[in-house]
Motif scaffolding. Structure first.
Motif, short mmCIF file in Angstrom:
data_model
loop_
_atom_site.label_atom_id
_atom_site.label_comp_id
_atom_site.label_asym_id
_atom_site.label_seq_id
_atom_site.Cartn_x
_atom_site.Cartn_y
_atom_site.Cartn_z
N ARG A 63 -1.03 14.87 -13.92
CA ARG A 63 -0.96 14.84 -12.26
C ARG A 63 -0.17 16.50 -12.24
NH1 ARG A 63 2.94 9.82 -10.26
NH2 ARG A 63 1.91 8.72 -11.01
N PHE B 299 5.47 14.14 4.61
CA PHE B 299 5.21 14.72 4.83
C PHE B 299 6.33 15.17 2.71
CE2 PHE B 299 2.52 17.80 6.94
CZ PHE B 299 2.35 17.23 8.11
N VAL B 300 6.80 14.51 2.80
CA VAL B 300 8.17 14.16 1.15
C VAL B 300 7.74 14.49 0.66
CG1 VAL B 300 8.36 11.94 0.61
CG2 VAL B 300 9.98 13.11 0.96
N TYR B 301 6.12 14.70 0.48
CA TYR B 301 5.58 14.55 -0.55
C TYR B 301 5.49 15.71 -1.08
CZ TYR B 301 5.23 9.42 -1.55
OH TYR B 301 4.72 8.45 -1.87
N LEU B 302 5.23 17.12 0.44
CA LEU B 302 5.57 18.49 -0.04
C LEU B 302 6.41 18.57 -0.99
CD1 LEU B 302 3.17 19.77 2.67
CD2 LEU B 302 2.18 19.50 0.34
N LYS B 303 6.22 18.82 -2.44
CA LYS B 303 7.08 19.44 -3.03
C LYS B 303 8.29 21.13 -2.87
CE LYS B 303 7.39 15.43 -5.59
NZ LYS B 303 7.01 14.70 -6.99
N GLN C 171 9.28 24.11 -8.47
CA GLN C 171 9.57 23.10 -8.86
C GLN C 171 9.92 23.30 -10.73
OE1 GLN C 171 8.95 19.26 -8.19
NE2 GLN C 171 10.81 18.94 -6.51
N LEU D 146 -2.48 10.69 1.32
CA LEU D 146 -1.87 9.48 -0.13
C LEU D 146 -1.16 9.18 -0.86
CD1 LEU D 146 -5.71 10.49 -1.85
CD2 LEU D 146 -5.03 8.54 0.06
N GLY D 147 -0.27 10.20 -0.64
CA GLY D 147 1.22 10.42 -2.40
C GLY D 147 0.71 10.34 -3.54
N ASP D 148 1.51 8.68 -3.98
CA ASP D 148 1.64 8.73 -5.40
C ASP D 148 0.18 8.08 -5.62
OD1 ASP D 148 4.84 8.14 -5.14
OD2 ASP D 148 3.64 9.46 -6.12
N PHE D 149 -0.57 7.24 -4.35
CA PHE D 149 -1.61 6.62 -4.46
C PHE D 149 -2.59 7.14 -4.68
CE2 PHE D 149 -4.90 3.10 -3.39
CZ PHE D 149 -5.15 4.00 -2.72
N ALA E 126 -3.04 9.33 -7.36
CA ALA E 126 -2.77 9.29 -8.72
C ALA E 126 -3.58 8.18 -9.99
CB ALA E 126 -1.29 9.49 -9.39
N SER E 127 -3.86 7.34 -8.41
CA SER E 127 -4.43 5.70 -9.51
C SER E 127 -5.90 6.65 -8.71
CB SER E 127 -4.00 4.53 -8.81
OG SER E 127 -4.75 4.10 -7.23
N GLN E 128 -6.83 7.09 -8.24
CA GLN E 128 -7.95 6.76 -7.19
C GLN E 128 -9.01 8.31 -8.39
OE1 GLN E 128 -9.09 4.88 -4.46
NE2 GLN E 128 -7.41 4.18 -5.87
N SER F 141 -11.61 8.00 -0.90
CA SER F 141 -10.75 6.77 -0.93
C SER F 141 -9.45 7.04 0.49
CB SER F 141 -9.54 7.31 -2.02
OG SER F 141 -9.88 6.40 -3.19
#
Lengths: 361, 376
Positions: free
Chosen positions: A34, A168-172, A176, A236-239, A241-243, A249
């Motif tokens: 990822r 928007f927490v997924y925009l890190k 990093q 989608l966030g962590d979802f 990664a499964s697609q 999706s």
């Protein structure tokens, strides 16, 4: 080579932007684990700055010869070198077209028509795109402009549905992984950008400045891709990664008022973009083949290109491992490094040396 | 002339292409509206609620006074096998693109959702935002409830979930939330608990509370106050009603029209500490009518303080239940730590579940009553 189609530089920009968007809308093989979406977003503008730098030799080479492309430049220096370059570009264009057809077939048979054999989609789609290539660059470019407007409208529609539910927490923090992660991605994105080679092939087919066209392409692509990556990341966030097909999706669960399952809208536009992309690659493949075959076989070169493309697509589609291997091969950056950087650089040096020798005489 | 012949040839070529893809007519499809999943001896028992129009005569194909559905059960080692077995029982091709609800039996939930969620995640017909709920007991009881309201029983349940969600009474679960939690590896998930109640014509389905999951395994239940506490904490309250008891005014009903919650992660002595601020805006819905309503307006500050106390108590209860009792992260604290305290997160992510009960928090709740209804 004689130019037989002139399109505007804006049409070229829109073509290249949608080709890049097609990649994002389709298949995302899980290569290298990822990636932090924000890192990808930060790296993208740098990848185009890097691309501008590595394309300098090619642009300098073409600037003085707007009537021809890189093959014409090579032919002027040495006929054999020109033919070798034409052969390489022909294989490259067929490979890119076959990969696109294969991606098209893969999504359709995975998500919509699982019981339909790949052969059906590969053959019919290649035939339709052959017709598009036969019509020429100008009609296809005009279709593309229309598709671009539709795509932007569809994107606004999907965004209106997805953004209120986004996190928007997924925009890190893009740094990093450190600067090395950003630089690594920028390098990889620049050298795996197949459209750089296509841009050089477009050179004799549009009016106006090469560099202005390049910067228009870079800016619009960066804006579009940044937005799409952001939408996928926060929507989608962590979802995600499964697609296998994240944007599909995303469109599947987007709903606005009475409109649900916007994936049908996505598939429609994606099909049009695939048609334009394959048609353009087939067109240029046929043009490159024209340097290699006698004039009397002019009419059969498009058919030959189509047959090779269909055959290539069938091979790639026969196994997911082949599709992943193709993606990995593209990600190595070798085709772009050789065709868009190394060869034009060598040709530029060669032409400078040849010019000096002539002046010395 | 040549062009006309070419076009005619192309049309003629298109005709045999129709046989390349199988077409299924609508009346040959069993349109699934709800799926229930329980454990069976040899795997899973699937209960499908299929749309079956019970016409009211020549004028209407669908009679709203009847439950326009049929129930089908089948079992198999996997969900896919069970659904294939269901096709054989009734002969139509099953289509679950219109599926509205998945109900998971309690035993399946205890076993873990990862065993069943893959079918819905991988299948192109299924949508990621399908509602998912847990049955209090067996899913077949909920799926076979003969709810007389509405055109379809499952549509009535879905309306119940939507209305309860809008009024801040339940946490709504969807397939993508479950997959999200599994992919993340640190988050938990949740879904409403449904139970059949009543008998005969008064049969209905009710929401009992919220099922709490650590990753994909059932670990606890939240009652209504704890559920709303989770909603406050997740910043998911759009509108809700709460009642405060004033010594002079008695029971006063307040409608919360806006709520904003922010969670700020900090690291204090090596342990994550969360500063949670919640600001609400409310209207007075209902209070006693007195000859002079000065008492109401003089008591606004008291009412705001009482409202703050109610909200704070619900949030505390939710935090204790989720973090300490059940050890599950339902507030996406892991994502916040990853984003804002990345160094701590990287150093401790492997032990995240173990450290979760040690997290501390500070609640800063403020409420403001801005409108008093139409009563003077």
């Amino acid at each position: 080579m004689t130019r037989n189609t002139i399109i505007s530089s804006k049409q070229v920009v829109l073509l290249l932007v949608l080709f890049r968007v097609f990649d994002l809308l389709t298949f995302v093989p899980q290569i290298g684990g990822r990636q932090n979406g924000a890192t990808v977003m930060l790296a993208l503008p740098f990848s185009y700055l890097l691309l501008a730098l590595i394309l300098v030799p090619a642009l300098l080479l073409l600037r003085g010869r707007r009537e021809g492309n890189v093959v014409d430049c090579a032919l002027a220096l040495n006929p054999a070198a020109g033919k070798v370059l034409a052969a390489l570009l022909f294989l490259f264009s067929v490979f890119a077209a076959a990969d696109t057809v294969s991606n098209f077939e893969f999504l359709l048979t995975s998500a919509i028509y699982p019981e339909t054999p790949s052969l059906f989609f590969v053959l019919t789609f290649t035939a339709v795109c052959l017709y598009g290539a036969f019509l020429g660059l100008e009609p296809v470019a005009r279709v593309n402009t229309f598709v671009f407007v539709l795509f932007v409208g569809a994107l606004v529609f999907i965004s209106a549905s997805v953004l209120p539910k986004s996190d928007f927490v997924y925009l890190k923090n893009p740094l990093q992984g450190g600067l090395s992660a950003v630089w690594g991605h920028a390098l990889s994105a620049a050298f795996s950008n197949f459209d750089a080679v296509l841009f050089l092939l477009f050179a004799p087919n549009f009016k106006g400045s090469l560099s202005k066209c390049f910067w228009g392409w870079a800016l619009l692509t960066v804006a579009m891709v940044e937005y799409l990556v952001m939408l996928l990341t926060v929507g989608l966030g962590d979802f995600a990664a499964s697609q296998m097909f994240p944007f599909y999706s995303l469109a599947a669960f987007a709903d606005l008022s009475i409109f649900q399952r916007l994936d049908s809208l996505h598939i429609t536009l994606w099909t049009f973009i695939a048609f334009v992309k394959v048609s353009v690659y087939l067109y240029f493949a046929s043009q490159c083949l024209g340097y290699l075959v006698p004039r009397r076989l002019k009419k059969t070169r498009l058919a030959a290109t189509g047959i090779l493309t269909a055959a290539g697509a069938l091979v790639i589609s026969s196994d997911l491992r082949f599709l992943t291997a193709v993606q990995k091969a593209m990600a190595t950056g070798i085709p772009v490094a050789v065709l868009a950087v190394l060869i034009p650089f060598v040709l530029l040096l060669w032409s400078l040396i040849a010019r000096r020798k002539e002046r010395a005489r | 002339m040549k062009r006309i012949r070419l076009i005619a040839l192309l049309f003629a070529l298109c005709l045999p292409l129709c046989g390349c893809m199988q077409a299924v007519r609508l009346n040959n499809r069993a349109i699934v509206q709800g799926i229930g999943i329980d454990l069976a001896e040899d795997g899973y028992l699937v209960t499908l609620q299929i749309f079956d129009a019970k016409g009211g005569g020549s004028q209407t194909a669908v009679d709203a006074s009847k439950a326009n559905s049929m129930t089908l059960q089948a079992s198999g080692r996997t969900i896919a096998e069970a659904i294939s077995a269901a096709e054989l029982k009734q002969g139509k091709e099953i289509f679950y693109g219109q599926n509205k609800l998945i109900v998971v039996g309690e035993e399946v939930a205890r076993q873990g959702l990862e065993t069943i969620i893959s079918f819905f995640n991988a299948n192109p017909q299924s949508r990621p935002n399908v509602d998912i709920a847990m049955a209090d007991g067996r899913a077949v009881d909920v799926m076979t409830a003969q709810i007389s309201q509405g055109v379809l029983p499952v549509l009535s349940v879905k309306s119940l979930l939507e209305n309860s969600r809008t009024s801040g009474r339940i946490l709504r679960g969807q397939v993508l939330d479950v997959v999200d939690a599994i992919e993340n590896g640190r988050l938990g998930t949740f879904m409403p608990i449904l139970v059949k109640s009543g008998e005969g014509e008064e049969e209905t389905v009710e929401v009992l509370g919220t099922a709490l999951y650590r990753h994909s395994q059932l670990v606890g239940r939240a009652d209504e106050p704890a559920t709303r506490g989770l909603l406050w904490l997740r910043d998911d309250v759009k509108r809700t009603d709460l009642v405060v008891q004033h010594p002079k005014l008695g029971d006063v009903s307040l409608a919360v029209v806006r709520a904003d919650t922010h969670i700020q992660p900090q690291i204090v002595d090596g342990v994550p500490h969360f500063v949670i601020t919640c600001k609400t805006r409310s209207h007075i819905n209902e209070s006693i009518v007195t000859p002079e309503n000065a008492a109401l307006f003089q008591s606004i500050t008291d009412l705001e303080r009482m409202e703050t106390d109610v909200i704070r108590a619900e949030m505390e209860r939710a935090l204790e239940l989720s973090l300490r009792d059940c050890g599950t992260d339902l507030l996406e604290l892991a994502n916040l730590l990853d984003k804002y305290q990345h160094e701590w997160f990287v150093a401790n992510c492997e032990r995240y579940d173990e450290l979760l009960p040690q997290f501390t928090w500070e609640l800063q709740v403020s409420s403001e009553i801005t409108r008093y209804g139409l009563q003077t």
